[in-house]
Enzyme design. Structure first.
Site, short mmCIF file in Angstrom:
data_model
loop_
_atom_site.label_atom_id
_atom_site.label_comp_id
_atom_site.label_asym_id
_atom_site.label_seq_id
_atom_site.Cartn_x
_atom_site.Cartn_y
_atom_site.Cartn_z
N HIS A 166 44.48 28.78 37.05
CA HIS A 166 44.16 29.76 37.60
C HIS A 166 43.65 30.93 37.43
O HIS A 166 43.22 31.42 38.26
CB HIS A 166 45.22 29.11 39.65
N ASP A 206 48.34 23.23 35.85
CA ASP A 206 47.84 24.70 36.05
C ASP A 206 48.30 24.88 34.63
O ASP A 206 49.28 26.12 34.47
CB ASP A 206 49.35 24.97 37.23
N SER A 226 52.14 35.51 36.48
CA SER A 226 51.32 34.06 36.77
C SER A 226 51.12 33.72 35.19
O SER A 226 50.65 35.19 34.32
CB SER A 226 50.02 33.47 36.86
#
Ligand SMILES: *[C@@H]1O[C@H](CO)[C@@H](O)[C@H](O)[C@H]1NC(C)=O
Length: 259
Positions: A70, A115, A212
């Protein structure tokens, strides 16, 4: 109270979110983390766009970086990977990305799954004291509940604030996946290939934008997970931060890297 979850997206979103919400809901940082010893995480990579940090990443091979899929929402030619950093903005080794390989079953938000992305550097790095790949897990099993882990990142350290300049780390433990998946917690959003994490104190969390894609390490010298998503209010104990477990994906990673 079951609000929709929020993937840990980009700093821009954090800033916009803070503006929209008056700075109150995007409390997005490793709260209670500590500054890492310089170059104690030589596999740590900063994914940047125009010199701004977007996400973390992990060097898993001399020419490949593992991060969260992402994080790859910008055209590749605008992105750079910076290796060998402790403080953001210091001179590091800046690399172009030759190839982006998203996991073939990657599902974007709101139901993030698989992800993971592999980024190929434009050349092989020479391992040194400040730049060194981190090994993949040996087994195929995700880390067990109760395991002691640590997360690292440069995300913002105060709500509505700026990115941390020096790399931060935080000790965490792995939560039981079934508990994390129940209706009080993530309510069915946790796949068996995810790791839910909890801090040791309730005032700590790695839910910062910018974290992230960063690593979860549980046994020394191996990447156990890649930070994937958290919740708007990061200290909400019923919405613990979630990482993608790396062990179930090692055969995919080796296949991509081997080509
Ligand atoms: C969480 O619940 C969903 C929906 O019931 C299920 O598909 C998934 O496998 C569960 N995850 C775990 C870790 O048991």
């Amino acid at each position: 109270m079951e609000a929709p979850r929020s993937p840990m997206l980009l700093l821009l979103l954090a800033v916009l979110g803070a503006l929209w919400a008056g700075g109150n809901t995007f409390e997005t940082h490793i709260i209670g983390g500590r500054e890492a010893a310089p170059n104690s995480h030589p596999y740590m990579v900063s994914l940047q766009k125009s010199g701004s940090h977007l996400c973390g990443g992990v060097l898993v091979h001399r020419q490949w970086v593992l991060t969260a899929a992402h994080c790859l929402t910008h055209p590749t030619q605008l992105l750079r990977l910076v290796l060998g950093l402790h403080v953001l903005g210091d001179p590091g080794l800046t690399c172009h990305i030759r190839q982006v390989v998203l996991h073939p079953e990657y599902k974007p938000a709101p139901h993030l799954e698989n992800d993971l992305a592999l980024l190929k550097l434009d050349g092989k790095v020479k391992p040194s004291k400040t730049i060194k790949p981190l090994a993949l897990p040996r087994g195929r099993q995700a880390v067990a509940a109760g395991a002691r882990c640590s997360v690292a990142g440069w995300g913002v350290t105060h709500q509505g604030g700026q990115l941390t300049r020096a790399l931060q780390e935080l000790d965490m433990r792995v939560l039981d996946a079934r508990m994390c998946n129940n209706s009080r917690f993530w309510n069915g959003d946790i796949s068996p290939r995810m790791i839910c994490l909890a801090a040791y104190s309730k005032n700590q969390a790695p839910c910062k934008q910018g974290d992230s894609g960063g690593p979860v390490t549980c046994s020394r010298g191996q990447v156990a997970g890649i930070l994937s998503f958290g919740f708007k209010v990061c200290t909400n104990i019923f919405k613990p931060p979630v990482a993608t477990a790396v062990a179930p994906y090692t055969s995919w990673i080796k296949k991509v890297i081997g080509h």
